[in-house]
Design a protein around this motif. Structure first.
Motif, PDB file in Angstrom:
ATOM      1  N   ARG A 104      -2.378   3.123   8.576  1.00 23.79           N
ATOM      2  CA  ARG A 104      -3.964   3.962   8.177  1.00 23.79           C
ATOM      3  C   ARG A 104      -2.997   5.784   8.208  1.00 23.79           C
ATOM      4  O   ARG A 104      -3.772   6.110   7.714  1.00 23.79           O
ATOM      5  N   ARG A 107      -0.607   7.011   6.054  1.00 23.55           N
ATOM      6  CA  ARG A 107      -1.086   7.517   4.457  1.00 23.55           C
ATOM      7  C   ARG A 107      -2.389   8.236   5.103  1.00 23.55           C
ATOM      8  O   ARG A 107      -1.916   8.990   3.865  1.00 23.55           O
ATOM      9  N   LYS A 111      -0.855  11.190   2.208  1.00 24.49           N
ATOM     10  CA  LYS A 111      -1.698  11.151   0.698  1.00 24.49           C
ATOM     11  C   LYS A 111      -1.491  12.766   0.294  1.00 24.49           C
ATOM     12  O   LYS A 111      -1.720  13.906   1.412  1.00 24.49           O
TER      13      LYS A 111
END
Length: 250
Positions: A104, A107, A111
């Motif tokens: 998590r 990411r 991003k």
């Protein structure tokens, strides 16, 4: 007091009313634990402000924080040490959770197509909570807040970070905190929707009376596949003192 009002609110309490609103002081709840600080998640222990070991009742007293720290902090620390010493390594479920969290974070940092800002989503979350989940609540306001938080949860998935560093990244910390705030906000809102009564600091104008028959219980919030918390009730164990009638503030 007058100096503080003049400096921070630009008002004079001699001639103007001081605005009063709910703020985050402490939670009358937290992670569910047993008397040793163990949570339902194997290997995870909690104590203090983060935990609910059920000594607070419907409206906790300020000095209870010290009790939790000294008594249940000690218990949790000793039990956590015993648990760790008795194992060759962390349980598989803990390792899996750690891997999920690492993914998590990666990411979020990598991003590149995000269109939302942390500060914007956080401010709109605060507005939704203050409007619909203040001291006095009703079903319509709570449902509106729940829908709004659901929208903000989707927008949070599109949050973009300018800082991609791994050292002293305060923007990343703010994003992680916002995700936790949304979790807590949704838990509070959906618990309040399910609790159709008034108790302690939970005041439903559409259900003004306390209902011990249906709601003398702890509200437990669980993450569900639908995205909205699943709310279950855990009966309160009444030992020496049954809950009394709320008489202050009248």
């Amino acid at each position: 007091m007058r100096e503080l009002c003049l400096k921070y609110q630009d008002l004079d309490p001699v001639t103007e009313l001081i605005p009063v609103r709910p703020v985050v002081h402490y939670m009358m709840g937290g992670v569910h634990t047993d008397p040793s600080g163990a949570t339902p998640f194997p290997g995870l222990y909690a104590a203090g402000e983060a935990a609910c070991v059920s000594i607070n009742g419907a409206n906790r007293l300020g000095s209870n924080s010290l009790t939790e720290l000294l008594v249940f902090g000690t218990r949790a620390g000793l039990k956590a040490a015993d648990y760790a010493m008795g194992r060759a390594g962390p349980p598989a479920v803990v390792e899996a959770q750690a891997e999920d969290e690492e993914g998590r974070l990666r990411r979020l940092l990598e991003k590149s197509d995000g269109s939302e800002r942390v500060a914007t989503v956080r401010e709109e979350m605060q507005q939704a909570m203050e409007t619909g989940v203040g001291i006095y609540r009703d079903r319509a306001g709570l449902e509106k807040a729940a829908d709004r938080l659901g929208e903000l949860r989707e927008r949070f998935e599109r949050v973009a970070l300018d800082d991609r560093s791994l050292t002293f990244n305060t923007e990343l910390v703010s994003a992680l905190e916002l995700g936790n705030m949304l979790d807590v906000a949704e838990s509070v809102v959906h618990s309040a929707l399910e609790r159709r009564e008034s108790r302690g600091a939970h005041q439903r104008t559409d259900h003004p009376e306390r209902n011990d028959e249906d709601y003398l219980a702890h509200s437990l919030a669980y993450r569900s596949e639908s995205g909205r918390p699943r709310i279950e009730l855990l009966p309160v164990t009444v030992t020496r003192w049954p809950p009394g009638e709320r008489v202050y503030g009248r």
